[in-house]
Design a protein around this motif. Structure first.
Motif, PDB file in Angstrom:
ATOM      1  N   PRO A 113       0.688 -11.008  -1.099  1.00  0.00           N
ATOM      2  CA  PRO A 113       0.714 -10.632  -2.525  1.00  0.00           C
ATOM      3  C   PRO A 113       1.995  -9.925  -2.944  1.00  0.00           C
ATOM      4  O   PRO A 113       2.095  -9.442  -4.068  1.00  0.00           O
ATOM      5  N   GLY A 114       2.981  -9.855  -2.053  1.00  0.00           N
ATOM      6  CA  GLY A 114       4.174  -9.055  -2.312  1.00  0.00           C
ATOM      7  C   GLY A 114       4.903  -9.415  -3.586  1.00  0.00           C
ATOM      8  O   GLY A 114       5.156  -8.558  -4.441  1.00  0.00           O
ATOM      9  N   HIS A 115       5.254 -10.686  -3.758  1.00  0.00           N
ATOM     10  CA  HIS A 115       6.054 -11.076  -4.925  1.00  0.00           C
ATOM     11  C   HIS A 115       5.238 -10.941  -6.203  1.00  0.00           C
ATOM     12  O   HIS A 115       5.771 -10.567  -7.262  1.00  0.00           O
ATOM     13  N   TYR A 116       3.932 -11.234  -6.135  1.00  0.00           N
ATOM     14  CA  TYR A 116       3.081 -11.114  -7.330  1.00  0.00           C
ATOM     15  C   TYR A 116       3.024  -9.669  -7.808  1.00  0.00           C
ATOM     16  O   TYR A 116       3.177  -9.384  -8.999  1.00  0.00           O
ATOM     17  N   TYR A 150       3.760  -5.718 -11.535  1.00  0.00           N
ATOM     18  CA  TYR A 150       3.624  -4.274 -11.699  1.00  0.00           C
ATOM     19  C   TYR A 150       4.936  -3.505 -11.474  1.00  0.00           C
ATOM     20  O   TYR A 150       4.941  -2.277 -11.537  1.00  0.00           O
ATOM     21  N   GLY A 151       6.016  -4.211 -11.217  1.00  0.00           N
ATOM     22  CA  GLY A 151       7.293  -3.547 -11.033  1.00  0.00           C
ATOM     23  C   GLY A 151       7.565  -3.214  -9.584  1.00  0.00           C
ATOM     24  O   GLY A 151       6.947  -3.780  -8.669  1.00  0.00           O
ATOM     25  N   ARG A 152       8.486  -2.283  -9.360  1.00  0.00           N
ATOM     26  CA  ARG A 152       8.896  -1.929  -8.000  1.00  0.00           C
ATOM     27  C   ARG A 152       8.231  -0.641  -7.510  1.00  0.00           C
ATOM     28  O   ARG A 152       8.015  -0.468  -6.316  1.00  0.00           O
ATOM     29  N   ARG A 153       7.887   0.257  -8.426  1.00  0.00           N
ATOM     30  CA  ARG A 153       7.346   1.554  -8.028  1.00  0.00           C
ATOM     31  C   ARG A 153       5.910   1.451  -7.520  1.00  0.00           C
ATOM     32  O   ARG A 153       5.577   1.982  -6.448  1.00  0.00           O
ATOM     33  N   ILE A 168       9.084  -5.502   1.182  1.00  0.00           N
ATOM     34  CA  ILE A 168       9.432  -6.564   0.232  1.00  0.00           C
ATOM     35  C   ILE A 168      10.026  -5.965  -1.031  1.00  0.00           C
ATOM     36  O   ILE A 168      11.019  -6.452  -1.577  1.00  0.00           O
ATOM     37  N   VAL A 169       9.420  -4.881  -1.510  1.00  0.00           N
ATOM     38  CA  VAL A 169       9.770  -4.325  -2.813  1.00  0.00           C
ATOM     39  C   VAL A 169      10.958  -3.365  -2.757  1.00  0.00           C
ATOM     40  O   VAL A 169      11.790  -3.333  -3.665  1.00  0.00           O
ATOM     41  N   SER A 170      11.069  -2.603  -1.687  1.00  0.00           N
ATOM     42  CA  SER A 170      12.073  -1.536  -1.632  1.00  0.00           C
ATOM     43  C   SER A 170      13.513  -2.025  -1.760  1.00  0.00           C
ATOM     44  O   SER A 170      14.302  -1.423  -2.508  1.00  0.00           O
ATOM     45  N   PRO A 171      13.932  -3.091  -1.042  1.00  0.00           N
ATOM     46  CA  PRO A 171      15.317  -3.559  -1.232  1.00  0.00           C
ATOM     47  C   PRO A 171      15.594  -4.005  -2.667  1.00  0.00           C
ATOM     48  O   PRO A 171      16.703  -3.836  -3.177  1.00  0.00           O
ATOM     49  N   LEU A 197      14.018 -15.677  -8.318  1.00  0.00           N
ATOM     50  CA  LEU A 197      13.640 -16.038  -6.948  1.00  0.00           C
ATOM     51  C   LEU A 197      13.682 -14.848  -5.997  1.00  0.00           C
ATOM     52  O   LEU A 197      13.305 -14.982  -4.832  1.00  0.00           O
ATOM     53  N   ARG A 198      14.111 -13.690  -6.502  1.00  0.00           N
ATOM     54  CA  ARG A 198      14.412 -12.589  -5.599  1.00  0.00           C
ATOM     55  C   ARG A 198      13.164 -12.040  -4.907  1.00  0.00           C
ATOM     56  O   ARG A 198      13.135 -11.883  -3.683  1.00  0.00           O
ATOM     57  N   SER A 199      12.112 -11.752  -5.647  1.00  0.00           N
ATOM     58  CA  SER A 199      10.911 -11.212  -5.010  1.00  0.00           C
ATOM     59  C   SER A 199      10.230 -12.265  -4.148  1.00  0.00           C
ATOM     60  O   SER A 199       9.721 -11.969  -3.061  1.00  0.00           O
ATOM     61  N   LYS A 200      10.228 -13.514  -4.618  1.00  0.00           N
ATOM     62  CA  LYS A 200       9.662 -14.585  -3.802  1.00  0.00           C
ATOM     63  C   LYS A 200      10.457 -14.751  -2.506  1.00  0.00           C
ATOM     64  O   LYS A 200       9.889 -14.958  -1.425  1.00  0.00           O
TER      65      LYS A 200
END
Length: 533
Positions: free
Chosen positions: A116-119, A124-127, A169-172, A444-447
């Motif tokens: 579920p990382g990219h979704y 919901y953003g990065r935070r 996934i989200v932190s970078p 494409l970045r989060s995916k």
């Protein structure tokens, strides 16, 4: 998605450009975006650490950096636990498959956590996903530290792995999208380097717990419980850190994004031309990608450039886990035992020394990352690892032929372990996450980061299950496999990895030649950093 251009007047000079003070023309979005970054940077010699909001912004990057430190704590702690006899005895002996399954349990959880990382990141953003991942890590850590059975320890690590990968996934993304433009290269590179901050702390804590309670179960429960430290720090920062401006713009919240950029990138200057440049560049990039952003994962196969991106990030993710580093990071005890270092205290001290050494090497790499091209660093890294691993293999063969009696060969092999990590850290520690965020456009970045984490966790499962069994069966001959793998890596990097140094985050995607609009004339962003970040 709204955008209001800033009136062009004498209060908003663009460095090196002549502006008519009497002109009522506007700096249009399409016009300003064609400037180079160095043209819109504030013409100030004041160091960043003398600017209050920029100090705060860089401090807030800890919110994301702690994700990597938490992962480093886990890797080093598990290495240390293998040197503690009471840990293995408590779970009725840990070796071979039993040890391998326990080692890869966090990777198995990581595969689930990555789905579920990219979704979550795009919705919901990065935070929020980072904080959620930290909560999951804390839950898994508590189960792990209090476990009374092998199965409970496995479950704790499984849950912890799911949370750790979600934050990874989200932190970078958070760092690269929020950082001040000339600080992005350094801060994104620091992300993976903080892995060794966690690993050094874990190595020291594990050594301390063993020496103070050698026969007590707290010799391993103590380090397991203290794995909560970094995620708790993350949660304490949550309510203070700002959201990613790129995420806010993608959701039509442009004014919120502008406010963040004005506050942290322009020290409150409402007329900052840098903020206008960033707003224009981000807005155009997202608008150009908006139609593609509504498509499925098949977008990675829609164009030749995107296929190239998919191959590069997938191969680089495998390189990070399959270059022999996991063999040392998680099974250092097996390697040390094979060359005559069998004392628990001796093994724990070597673990501490290796992690401190790696932290020092990573600090040096930060000096190099904006001074050398990405391809040069990748090629130097892989070529160095290849020659070190070949030498290591030859020395190990001679050590076995001498019935494991040569102290000189034993020390030489240990030296190879340290030299290997010097080469690995040069190109496969801090640099990859910088490279991932550069080669992937926003939509494409989060995916892409989710794909990276999936590959890394799958390879980690392979490493966890295969490495201890192969080491027991093949001994030094198993190193030949890694010599061959690293040899392939050198060829692939040379043929398929494009150069991305010298572009802003929005510009770098153009190096794949797919016609993505370049937000500006380029300019060497890394050189704009100078020597004083």
């Amino acid at each position: 998605m709204s955008y209001t251009p800033l009136p062009r007047d004498s209060k908003n000079p663009i460095r090196g450009r002549v502006i008519d003070e009497n002109s009522s023309a506007s700096v249009t979005r399409e016009g300003i975006v064609d400037y180079a970054l160095e043209d819109v940077l504030p013409d100030s010699e004041e160091a960043w650490y003398l600017k209050p909001q920029l100090r705060r912004l860089n401090f807030f990057s800890l919110f994301a950096l702690l994700s990597s430190a938490s992962s480093g704590f886990d890797g080093s702690m598990l290495n240390g636990l293998q040197s503690i006899p009471s840990w293995s005895l408590y779970f009725d002996g840990l070796s071979g498959w039993r040890l391998g399954i326990l080692t890869c349990s966090s990777a198995l959880g990581g595969i689930c956590g990555s789905l579920p990382g990219h979704y979550l990141a795009d919705t919901y953003g990065r935070r929020v996903p980072t904080a959620l991942g930290a909560l999951i890590v804390i839950l898994g850590t508590l189960i792990q530290a209090s476990s009374r059975t092998y199965e409970a320890f496995f479950c704790g690590r499984f849950i912890m792995g799911a949370g750790a990968v979600l934050t990874s996934i989200v932190s970078p993304l958070y760092i690269s999208e929020l950082a001040y433009p000339t600080h992005r290269t350094i801060l994104t590179s620091i992300y993976s380097n903080t892995w060794y901050v966690g690993s050094v702390l874990a190595a020291l804590i594990t050594l301390f717990c063993y020496q103070t309670g050698e026969s007590s179960n707290w010799s391993w429960r103590g380090p397991s419980l203290l794995q909560c430290f970094f995620p708790i720090l993350q949660l304490s920062l949550y309510r203070f850190v700002p959201e990613s401006p790129r995420y806010l713009i993608s959701k039509g919240r442009s004014q919120e994004a502008r406010d963040i950029l004005v506050k942290f990138h322009a020290e409150g200057d409402l007329n900052s031309i840098l903020v206008e440049f960033e707003m224009a560049q981000i807005t155009i990039a997202i608008e150009n990608e908006s139609s593609a952003s509504n498509t499925s994962w098949l977008e990675f196969f829609a164009t030749r450039a995107n296929k190239h991106r998919l191959f590069v990030i997938s191969f680089l993710a495998c390189m990070q886990q399959l270059s022999g580093n996991a063999l040392i990071s998680y099974y250092l005890v097996l390697i040390l035992g094979s060359i005559g270092y069998t004392s628990a205290v001796e093994q724990l001290w070597i673990n501490v020394s290796l992690n401190v050494y790696n932290l020092g090497v990573c600090a040096f790499v930060l000096y190099c990352v904006h001074r050398f091209r990405r391809r040069i660093m990748f090629l130097t890294c892989t070529t160095g690892m290849f020659f070190v691993f070949v030498t290591w293999t030859v020395l190990s063969a001679k050590f076995q032929q001498g019935n494991y009696e040569s102290t000189l060969l034993s020390k030489a092999i240990l030296t190879m372990v340290f030299l290997f990590f010097m080469c690995y850290d040069l190109g496969l520690n801090g640099l990859p996450y910088l490279y991932y965020t550069e080669v992937l456009p926003f939509f494409l970045r989060s995916k892409g980061l989710q794909i990276v984490q999936c590959w890394q966790q799958v390879i980690s499962v392979f490493n966890g299950l295969i490495n201890p069994v192969a080491m027991d069966a093949l001994h030094w001959r198993y190193y030949i496999v890694y010599c061959c793998i690293i040899g392939v890596e050198i060829v692939v990097v040379y043929l398929f990895f494009p150069e991305t140094r010298g572009f802003t985050l929005e510009q770098a995607a153009d190096v794949f030649g797919d016609g993505v609009r370049r937000g500006g004339a380029g300019g060497d962003v890394d050189n704009a950093i100078g020597d004083g970040v």
